[in-house]
Write a protein that holds these residues in place. Structure first.
Motif, PDB file in Angstrom:
ATOM      1  N   THR A   1       0.861  -1.440   0.062  1.00  0.00           N
ATOM      2  CA  THR A   1       0.048  -0.027  -0.065  1.00  0.00           C
ATOM      3  C   THR A   1       0.744   1.281  -0.062  1.00  0.00           C
ATOM      4  OG1 THR A   1      -0.074   0.127   2.405  1.00  0.00           O
ATOM      5  CG2 THR A   1      -1.675  -1.125   1.473  1.00  0.00           C
ATOM      6  N   MET A   2       0.300   2.389  -0.419  1.00  0.00           N
ATOM      7  CA  MET A   2       0.889   3.651  -0.238  1.00  0.00           C
ATOM      8  C   MET A   2       1.276   3.889   0.974  1.00  0.00           C
ATOM      9  SD  MET A   2       0.218   7.026  -2.278  1.00  0.00           S
ATOM     10  CE  MET A   2       0.936   8.529  -1.769  1.00  0.00           C
ATOM     11  N   ASP A   3       0.646   3.810   2.146  1.00  0.00           N
ATOM     12  CA  ASP A   3       0.829   4.022   3.549  1.00  0.00           C
ATOM     13  C   ASP A   3       2.077   3.178   3.919  1.00  0.00           C
ATOM     14  OD1 ASP A   3      -0.954   6.081   3.909  1.00  0.00           O
ATOM     15  OD2 ASP A   3      -2.484   4.590   4.577  1.00  0.00           O
ATOM     16  N   GLY A   4       2.116   1.885   3.744  1.00  0.00           N
ATOM     17  CA  GLY A   4       3.010   0.962   3.904  1.00  0.00           C
ATOM     18  C   GLY A   4       4.569   1.554   3.300  1.00  0.00           C
ATOM     19  N   LEU A   5       4.594   1.969   1.960  1.00  0.00           N
ATOM     20  CA  LEU A   5       5.736   2.242   1.308  1.00  0.00           C
ATOM     21  C   LEU A   5       6.147   3.477   2.007  1.00  0.00           C
ATOM     22  CD1 LEU A   5       4.810   1.545  -2.434  1.00  0.00           C
ATOM     23  CD2 LEU A   5       6.705   0.461  -0.969  1.00  0.00           C
ATOM     24  N   LEU A   6       5.075   4.523   2.364  1.00  0.00           N
ATOM     25  CA  LEU A   6       5.694   5.812   2.935  1.00  0.00           C
ATOM     26  C   LEU A   6       6.195   5.360   4.235  1.00  0.00           C
ATOM     27  CD1 LEU A   6       2.494   8.207   1.947  1.00  0.00           C
ATOM     28  CD2 LEU A   6       5.102   8.246   1.284  1.00  0.00           C
ATOM     29  N   LEU A   7       5.789   4.581   5.196  1.00  0.00           N
ATOM     30  CA  LEU A   7       6.183   4.302   6.541  1.00  0.00           C
ATOM     31  C   LEU A   7       7.458   3.693   6.307  1.00  0.00           C
ATOM     32  CD1 LEU A   7       3.137   2.476   8.193  1.00  0.00           C
ATOM     33  CD2 LEU A   7       4.520   4.645   8.978  1.00  0.00           C
ATOM     34  N   GLN A   8       7.804   2.809   5.500  1.00  0.00           N
ATOM     35  CA  GLN A   8       9.155   2.236   4.951  1.00  0.00           C
ATOM     36  C   GLN A   8      10.023   2.919   4.593  1.00  0.00           C
ATOM     37  OE1 GLN A   8       8.610  -1.574   2.828  1.00  0.00           O
ATOM     38  NE2 GLN A   8      10.686  -2.230   3.348  1.00  0.00           N
ATOM     39  N   HIS A   9       9.903   3.875   3.673  1.00  0.00           N
ATOM     40  CA  HIS A   9      10.821   4.605   2.967  1.00  0.00           C
ATOM     41  C   HIS A   9      10.966   5.967   3.145  1.00  0.00           C
ATOM     42  CE1 HIS A   9      11.588   0.748   0.732  1.00  0.00           C
ATOM     43  NE2 HIS A   9      10.381   0.714   0.508  1.00  0.00           N
ATOM     44  N   ALA A  10       9.985   6.562   3.828  1.00  0.00           N
ATOM     45  CA  ALA A  10      10.107   8.087   4.059  1.00  0.00           C
ATOM     46  C   ALA A  10       9.952   8.423   5.664  1.00  0.00           C
ATOM     47  CB  ALA A  10       8.952   8.671   3.312  1.00  0.00           C
ATOM     48  N   ARG A  11      10.010   9.756   6.085  1.00  0.00           N
ATOM     49  CA  ARG A  11      10.190  10.280   7.138  1.00  0.00           C
ATOM     50  C   ARG A  11       8.921  11.055   7.323  1.00  0.00           C
ATOM     51  NH1 ARG A  11      12.904  14.413  10.325  1.00  0.00           N
ATOM     52  NH2 ARG A  11      13.893  15.272   8.243  1.00  0.00           N
ATOM     53  N   THR A  12       8.254  11.156   8.183  1.00  0.00           N
ATOM     54  CA  THR A  12       6.994  12.100   8.288  1.00  0.00           C
ATOM     55  C   THR A  12       7.170  13.147   9.081  1.00  0.00           C
ATOM     56  OG1 THR A  12       5.558  10.007   8.259  1.00  0.00           O
ATOM     57  CG2 THR A  12       4.618  12.185   9.087  1.00  0.00           C
ATOM     58  N   VAL A  13       6.897  14.468   8.579  1.00  0.00           N
ATOM     59  CA  VAL A  13       7.263  15.630   9.227  1.00  0.00           C
ATOM     60  C   VAL A  13       5.690  16.375   9.273  1.00  0.00           C
ATOM     61  CG1 VAL A  13       8.710  17.777   9.233  1.00  0.00           C
ATOM     62  CG2 VAL A  13       9.800  15.807   8.613  1.00  0.00           C
ATOM     63  N   VAL A  14       5.542  16.658  10.496  1.00  0.00           N
ATOM     64  CA  VAL A  14       4.293  17.247  10.453  1.00  0.00           C
ATOM     65  C   VAL A  14       4.670  18.798  11.019  1.00  0.00           C
ATOM     66  CG1 VAL A  14       2.093  17.683  11.703  1.00  0.00           C
ATOM     67  CG2 VAL A  14       2.844  15.387  11.286  1.00  0.00           C
ATOM     68  N   GLU A  15       4.194  19.813  10.287  1.00  0.00           N
ATOM     69  CA  GLU A  15       4.392  21.178  10.633  1.00  0.00           C
ATOM     70  C   GLU A  15       3.245  22.088  11.010  1.00  0.00           C
ATOM     71  OE1 GLU A  15       6.951  23.003   7.816  1.00  0.00           O
ATOM     72  OE2 GLU A  15       8.689  21.944   8.189  1.00  0.00           O
ATOM     73  N   GLY A  16       3.260  23.039  11.797  1.00  0.00           N
ATOM     74  CA  GLY A  16       2.224  23.901  11.932  1.00  0.00           C
ATOM     75  C   GLY A  16       1.757  23.907  13.408  1.00  0.00           C
ATOM     76  N   SER A  17       0.801  24.668  13.835  1.00  0.00           N
ATOM     77  CA  SER A  17       0.426  24.746  15.247  1.00  0.00           C
ATOM     78  C   SER A  17      -0.779  23.735  15.550  1.00  0.00           C
ATOM     79  CB  SER A  17       0.156  26.290  15.416  1.00  0.00           C
ATOM     80  OG  SER A  17      -0.989  26.746  14.657  1.00  0.00           O
ATOM     81  N   GLY A  18      -0.538  22.753  15.824  1.00  0.00           N
ATOM     82  CA  GLY A  18      -1.564  21.888  16.284  1.00  0.00           C
ATOM     83  C   GLY A  18      -2.079  22.257  17.575  1.00  0.00           C
ATOM     84  N   GLU A  19      -1.550  23.188  18.359  1.00  0.00           N
ATOM     85  CA  GLU A  19      -1.775  23.329  19.764  1.00  0.00           C
ATOM     86  C   GLU A  19      -2.795  23.764  20.128  1.00  0.00           C
ATOM     87  OE1 GLU A  19       1.983  24.492  21.748  1.00  0.00           O
ATOM     88  OE2 GLU A  19       2.699  23.212  20.492  1.00  0.00           O
TER      89      GLU A  19
END
Length: 87
Positions: A53-71
């Motif tokens: 799956t796309m999610d599986g490939l992203l988990l395996q081969h990419a780093r997730t960065v979340v930016e913004g003010s989620g506070e």
């Protein structure tokens, strides 16, 4: 115009990328350091399939960065953006 430069678009066809997921991600992140999911989708979707799956490939081969003010509290208070970069 309004004094703003038009964005420069580069032709980058999916067909020139490796079919091997690890190599494909390396090629993508060499081309551009950070991608959104929407930007990656046309390049990753062709190498998905049964059990891949796309999610599986992203988990395996990419780093997730979340930016913004989620506070801030509340369902839509903080605005965040998710990017993917090289591991």
């Amino acid at each position: 115009g309004l004094g703003r430069a038009a964005p420069i678009l580069h032709y980058f066809p999916e067909a020139v990328l490796s079919v091997a997921p690890e190599a494909r991600f390396q090629e993508l992140f060499h081309r551009q350091a950070r991608w959104t999911r929407e930007e990656l989708e046309p390049y990753i979707e062709p190498i998905t399939g049964p059990g891949v799956t796309m999610d599986g490939l992203l988990l395996q081969h990419a780093r997730t960065v979340v930016e913004g003010s989620g506070e801030a509290s509340g369902p839509s208070s903080g605005s965040t953006q998710t990017f993917y970069s090289a591991r």
